[in-house]
Design an enzyme around this catalytic site. Structure first.
Site, PDB file in Angstrom:
ATOM      1  N   CYS A  78       0.834  -1.213   0.000  1.00  0.00           N
ATOM      2  CA  CYS A  78       0.000   0.000   0.000  1.00  0.00           C
ATOM      3  C   CYS A  78       0.877   1.275   0.000  1.00  0.00           C
ATOM      4  CB  CYS A  78      -0.999  -0.036   1.147  1.00  0.00           C
ATOM      5  SG  CYS A  78      -2.397   1.051   0.839  1.00  0.00           S
ATOM      6  N   HIS A 174      -3.223  -5.246   1.692  1.00  0.00           N
ATOM      7  CA  HIS A 174      -2.561  -5.461   2.987  1.00  0.00           C
ATOM      8  C   HIS A 174      -2.620  -6.928   3.415  1.00  0.00           C
ATOM      9  CE1 HIS A 174      -2.166  -1.225   4.385  1.00  0.00           C
ATOM     10  NE2 HIS A 174      -3.182  -1.029   3.580  1.00  0.00           N
ATOM     11  N   GLU A 176      -0.837  -8.432   5.458  1.00  0.00           N
ATOM     12  CA  GLU A 176      -0.481  -8.548   6.884  1.00  0.00           C
ATOM     13  C   GLU A 176      -1.714  -8.459   7.772  1.00  0.00           C
ATOM     14  OE1 GLU A 176      -0.095  -5.972   5.012  1.00  0.00           O
ATOM     15  OE2 GLU A 176      -0.496  -4.122   6.114  1.00  0.00           O
TER      16      GLU A 176
HETATM   17  N1  GLN Z   1      -3.342   6.468   1.011  1.00  0.00           N
HETATM   18  C1  GLN Z   1      -2.126   6.143   1.700  1.00  0.00           C
HETATM   19  C2  GLN Z   1      -0.938   6.919   1.135  1.00  0.00           C
HETATM   20  O1  GLN Z   1      -1.066   7.674   0.241  1.00  0.00           O
HETATM   21  C3  GLN Z   1      -1.832   4.665   1.666  1.00  0.00           C
HETATM   22  C4  GLN Z   1      -2.860   3.917   2.483  1.00  0.00           C
HETATM   23  C5  GLN Z   1      -2.353   2.662   3.129  1.00  0.00           C
HETATM   24  O2  GLN Z   1      -1.156   2.398   3.207  1.00  0.00           O
HETATM   25  N2  GLN Z   1      -3.285   1.900   3.649  1.00  0.00           N
HETATM   26  O3  GLN Z   1       0.149   6.755   1.594  1.00  0.00           O
END
Ligand code: GLN
Length: 197
Positions: A78, A174, A176
């Site tokens: 992410c 994610h 994890e």
């Molecule tokens: N929107 C977040 C960002 O721009 C990422 C979101 C996440 O890691 N769950 O870093």
């Protein structure tokens, strides 16, 4: 293997847990000396703008870029995917990344109505339930980037949400948070095993 998890912000504890359950040593990384100890690195989910700023403050931006250039395996989840992208869309002004994967990633790509959602997708040929939280998607990628999973976005098109370029691996979702360790195992067994001598 000694697997470091960048522990400046975000859900690094869950990744440390996944590393340990998979039978590897899991070390938090906050200082250049700790980075020097590890064989491979995980960049957790969180807020990519904050992680990038803290990486600068903690003198980790340049050393991590250097390790990436030297071939260290890295998995970004992410926010971690954003941090591995060579180019970002909808980033904060002057938002830095470590880079390394020849791709353009759009932050918060799935739109406000669906800040978080789960989706059944195919990862590396097998079904996987994936959790997305204000997730990015890959909007453009270079010829050396391999797509390992895709989902349909709010624009109706399918977008890559898991990609790999040699020793660098990233997912929009994610793993994890689901207790399903196959994505971490893919990183350890398929990505790290070939790259760490
Ligand atoms: N929107 C977040 C960002 O721009 C990422 C979101 C996440 O890691 N769950 O870093």
């Amino acid at each position: 293997m000694k697997i470091g998890v960048l522990a400046l912000q975000g859900d690094f504890r869950e990744h440390i847990q996944a590393v340990k359950i998979s039978g590897h040593a899991g070390l938090t990384v906050r200082r250049p000396e700790e980075l020097a100890e590890i064989d491979a690195l995980i960049l957790p989910g969180g807020e990519s703008t904050t992680i990038a700023l803290l990486a600068q403050t903690f003198n980790l931006l340049k050393p991590i870029r250097e390790r990436i250039a030297a071939g260290m395996p890295v998995y970004g989840s992410c926010a971690g995917m954003i941090l591995l992208a060579d180019r970002i869309l909808d980033g904060a002004q002057d938002q830095a990344t470590f880079g390394g994967i020849d791709m353009t990633v759009r932050r918060n790509a799935f739109g406000r109505q669906v800040d978080s959602f789960e989706s059944d997708l195919t990862f590396d040929g097998a079904p996987l339930r994936a959790v997305f939280i204000r997730a990015p998607w890959v909007e453009q990628l270079g010829k050396d980037v391999q797509v390992l999973a895709e989902v349909q976005g709010s624009d109706g098109a399918r977008h890559p949400v898991a990609v790999r370029q040699s020793a660098l691996f990233a997912t929009s979702f994610h793993p994890e948070l689901t207790g399903d360790l196959r994505v971490h195992r893919y990183f350890f067994d398929q990505v790290c095993a070939g790259a760490i001598k």
